[in-house]
Design a protein around this motif. Structure first.
Motif, PDB file in Angstrom:
ATOM      1  N   GLU A  53      -2.714  -4.945   6.013  1.00  0.00           N
ATOM      2  CA  GLU A  53      -2.418  -5.148   4.585  1.00  0.00           C
ATOM      3  C   GLU A  53      -3.545  -4.589   3.713  1.00  0.00           C
ATOM      4  OE1 GLU A  53      -1.688  -9.368   4.304  1.00  0.00           O
ATOM      5  OE2 GLU A  53       0.061  -9.178   5.624  1.00  0.00           O
ATOM      6  N   THR A  54      -4.784  -4.773   4.161  1.00  0.00           N
ATOM      7  CA  THR A  54      -5.936  -4.321   3.371  1.00  0.00           C
ATOM      8  C   THR A  54      -6.041  -2.805   3.345  1.00  0.00           C
ATOM      9  OG1 THR A  54      -7.125  -6.333   3.950  1.00  0.00           O
ATOM     10  CG2 THR A  54      -8.464  -4.515   3.167  1.00  0.00           C
ATOM     11  N   THR A  55      -5.749  -2.157   4.464  1.00  0.00           N
ATOM     12  CA  THR A  55      -6.022  -0.717   4.595  1.00  0.00           C
ATOM     13  C   THR A  55      -4.760   0.143   4.505  1.00  0.00           C
ATOM     14  OG1 THR A  55      -5.738  -0.781   7.002  1.00  0.00           O
ATOM     15  CG2 THR A  55      -7.960  -1.204   6.161  1.00  0.00           C
ATOM     16  N   GLY A  56      -3.580  -0.462   4.583  1.00  0.00           N
ATOM     17  CA  GLY A  56      -2.352   0.332   4.638  1.00  0.00           C
ATOM     18  C   GLY A  56      -2.064   0.891   6.015  1.00  0.00           C
ATOM     19  N   ALA A  57      -2.842   0.496   7.024  1.00  0.00           N
ATOM     20  CA  ALA A  57      -2.637   1.013   8.381  1.00  0.00           C
ATOM     21  C   ALA A  57      -1.397   0.393   9.023  1.00  0.00           C
ATOM     22  CB  ALA A  57      -3.855   0.699   9.252  1.00  0.00           C
ATOM     23  N   LEU A  58      -0.772   1.163   9.874  1.00  0.00           N
ATOM     24  CA  LEU A  58       0.323   0.639  10.685  1.00  0.00           C
ATOM     25  C   LEU A  58      -0.253  -0.258  11.774  1.00  0.00           C
ATOM     26  CD1 LEU A  58       3.044   3.227  11.801  1.00  0.00           C
ATOM     27  CD2 LEU A  58       3.365   1.097  10.518  1.00  0.00           C
ATOM     28  N   VAL A  59       0.461  -1.341  12.080  1.00  0.00           N
ATOM     29  CA  VAL A  59       0.043  -2.277  13.134  1.00  0.00           C
ATOM     30  C   VAL A  59       1.147  -2.333  14.184  1.00  0.00           C
ATOM     31  CG1 VAL A  59      -0.623  -4.645  13.660  1.00  0.00           C
ATOM     32  CG2 VAL A  59      -1.317  -3.623  11.486  1.00  0.00           C
ATOM     33  N   ALA A  60       0.795  -2.015  15.415  1.00  0.00           N
ATOM     34  CA  ALA A  60       1.756  -1.999  16.523  1.00  0.00           C
ATOM     35  C   ALA A  60       2.091  -3.432  16.939  1.00  0.00           C
ATOM     36  CB  ALA A  60       1.153  -1.242  17.706  1.00  0.00           C
ATOM     37  N   PRO A  61       3.168  -3.623  17.715  1.00  0.00           N
ATOM     38  CA  PRO A  61       3.466  -4.953  18.255  1.00  0.00           C
ATOM     39  C   PRO A  61       2.294  -5.464  19.098  1.00  0.00           C
ATOM     40  CG  PRO A  61       5.307  -3.462  18.631  1.00  0.00           C
ATOM     41  CD  PRO A  61       4.179  -2.628  18.111  1.00  0.00           C
ATOM     42  N   ALA A 235     -12.250  -8.493   6.499  1.00  0.00           N
ATOM     43  CA  ALA A 235     -13.100  -7.634   5.660  1.00  0.00           C
ATOM     44  C   ALA A 235     -13.944  -6.710   6.538  1.00  0.00           C
ATOM     45  CB  ALA A 235     -13.991  -8.493   4.762  1.00  0.00           C
ATOM     46  N   ALA A 236     -14.576  -7.270   7.565  1.00  0.00           N
ATOM     47  CA  ALA A 236     -15.458  -6.464   8.412  1.00  0.00           C
ATOM     48  C   ALA A 236     -14.671  -5.416   9.188  1.00  0.00           C
ATOM     49  CB  ALA A 236     -16.221  -7.373   9.382  1.00  0.00           C
ATOM     50  N   ILE A 237     -13.527  -5.800   9.701  1.00  0.00           N
ATOM     51  CA  ILE A 237     -12.770  -4.891  10.562  1.00  0.00           C
ATOM     52  C   ILE A 237     -12.052  -3.825   9.727  1.00  0.00           C
ATOM     53  CG2 ILE A 237     -10.877  -4.782  12.232  1.00  0.00           C
ATOM     54  CD1 ILE A 237     -11.959  -7.617  13.156  1.00  0.00           C
ATOM     55  N   ALA A 238     -11.613  -4.182   8.537  1.00  0.00           N
ATOM     56  CA  ALA A 238     -10.995  -3.179   7.654  1.00  0.00           C
ATOM     57  C   ALA A 238     -11.996  -2.066   7.356  1.00  0.00           C
ATOM     58  CB  ALA A 238     -10.501  -3.827   6.368  1.00  0.00           C
ATOM     59  N   ARG A 239     -13.240  -2.434   7.073  1.00  0.00           N
ATOM     60  CA  ARG A 239     -14.286  -1.441   6.830  1.00  0.00           C
ATOM     61  C   ARG A 239     -14.493  -0.560   8.050  1.00  0.00           C
ATOM     62  NH1 ARG A 239     -17.475  -5.299   4.937  1.00  0.00           N
ATOM     63  NH2 ARG A 239     -18.788  -5.198   6.799  1.00  0.00           N
ATOM     64  N   ASP A 240     -14.575  -1.207   9.203  1.00  0.00           N
ATOM     65  CA  ASP A 240     -14.818  -0.460  10.446  1.00  0.00           C
ATOM     66  C   ASP A 240     -13.655   0.494  10.730  1.00  0.00           C
ATOM     67  OD1 ASP A 240     -16.480  -0.254  13.018  1.00  0.00           O
ATOM     68  OD2 ASP A 240     -14.461  -0.652  13.790  1.00  0.00           O
TER      69      ASP A 240
END
Ligand code: NI
Length: 247
Positions: A53-61, A235-240
């Motif tokens: 949600e924070t980054t707009g990235a796709l998330v797999a199952p 927050a930390a992982i979105a940055r990474d």
């Protein structure tokens, strides 16, 4: 954005903007008398969705069953053998690579998966290096444990100190309480902080850690703390993720 809630046309459009995808991986295993069997999968899944949600990235199952042979002395625990999990991970990555994904960010919720994930990455790279997959796209995989960043480390230290332990931790139990408040458990924990040590197979583990916990006091978990840990991790992982996928 969750992959399983998109259409194929939406995934094609996403690939015009990004070649990255987040793959939550957990485990289905005992987490002591108050921890849910799905703790590691739940933590990886909810944090991955937050990062998506924070980054707009796709998330797999979510890959919900991992390498947890040492937990099989406790009812409900499931494992894939390391060799099976490597095959599953290879096939998942190669399926997505076929469509043009190139950056595979495994958001991990289970320490027992770490060695096998590393071996799977080596198998995937070896197939390219040795030349079995001569037309294969250049891909990169990254392993990120949700608890391994400064923010979560500092917060867990502040909240729980040495009672954090290493299995059925108050941090991971708190995140599941935040995610599923309707499933909060309570049970006596004796001793309050569980013993520490190493282990080999399932029988050895059960002998040394009779209620399943290692070094932890999950009675300290609260959903409020879980919310704070969740936000710190996202927050930390979105940055990474963003810096890695751009690199
Ligand atoms: Ni766990």
């Amino acid at each position: 954005m969750q992959l399983h809630l998109q259409t194929w046309q939406e995934v094609e459009a996403y690939l015009q903007t990004s070649r990255g995808i987040i793959l939550p991986i957990g485990s289905t295993e005992q987490h002591g008398p108050t921890g849910l069997i799905g703790t590691d999968a739940i933590c990886a899944e909810v944090i991955a969705r937050g990062v998506g949600e924070t980054t707009g990235a796709l998330v797999a199952p979510t890959i919900a069953v991992g390498m947890a042979q040492h937990h099989l002395g406790f009812a409900g625990s499931m494992t894939l053998r390391p060799s099976t999990l490597i095959t599953v991970l290879k096939d998942m990555v190669e399926s997505l690579a076929r469509h043009g994904f190139e950056r595979f960010y495994f958001l991990n919720g289970h320490g027992g998966n770490i060695a096998t994930l590393g071996a799977a990455f080596s198998e995937i790279y070896a197939a390219r290096s040795i030349g079995m997959e001569t037309n294969a796209a250049p891909i990169k995989c990254r392993l990120k444990n949700w608890w391994q960043n400064q923010e979560v480390h500092d917060l867990a230290k502040e909240l729980y100190g040495d009672a954090e332990g290493s299995h059925a931790t108050p941090s991971e139990v708190a995140i599941t309480q935040f995610a599923y408040p309707e499933a909060i458990k309570s049970a006596p924990l004796e001793p309050p902080v569980a013993p520490r040590g190493d282990f080999a197979d399932a029988a050895d583990y059960r002998r040394k850690f009779p209620d399943g916990r290692i070094g932890s006091n999950p009675a300290l978990a609260t959903p409020e703390a879980g919310h704070r840990l969740y936000e710190a991790a996202v927050a930390a992982i979105a940055r990474d993720y963003q810096s890695w996928v751009a690199g």
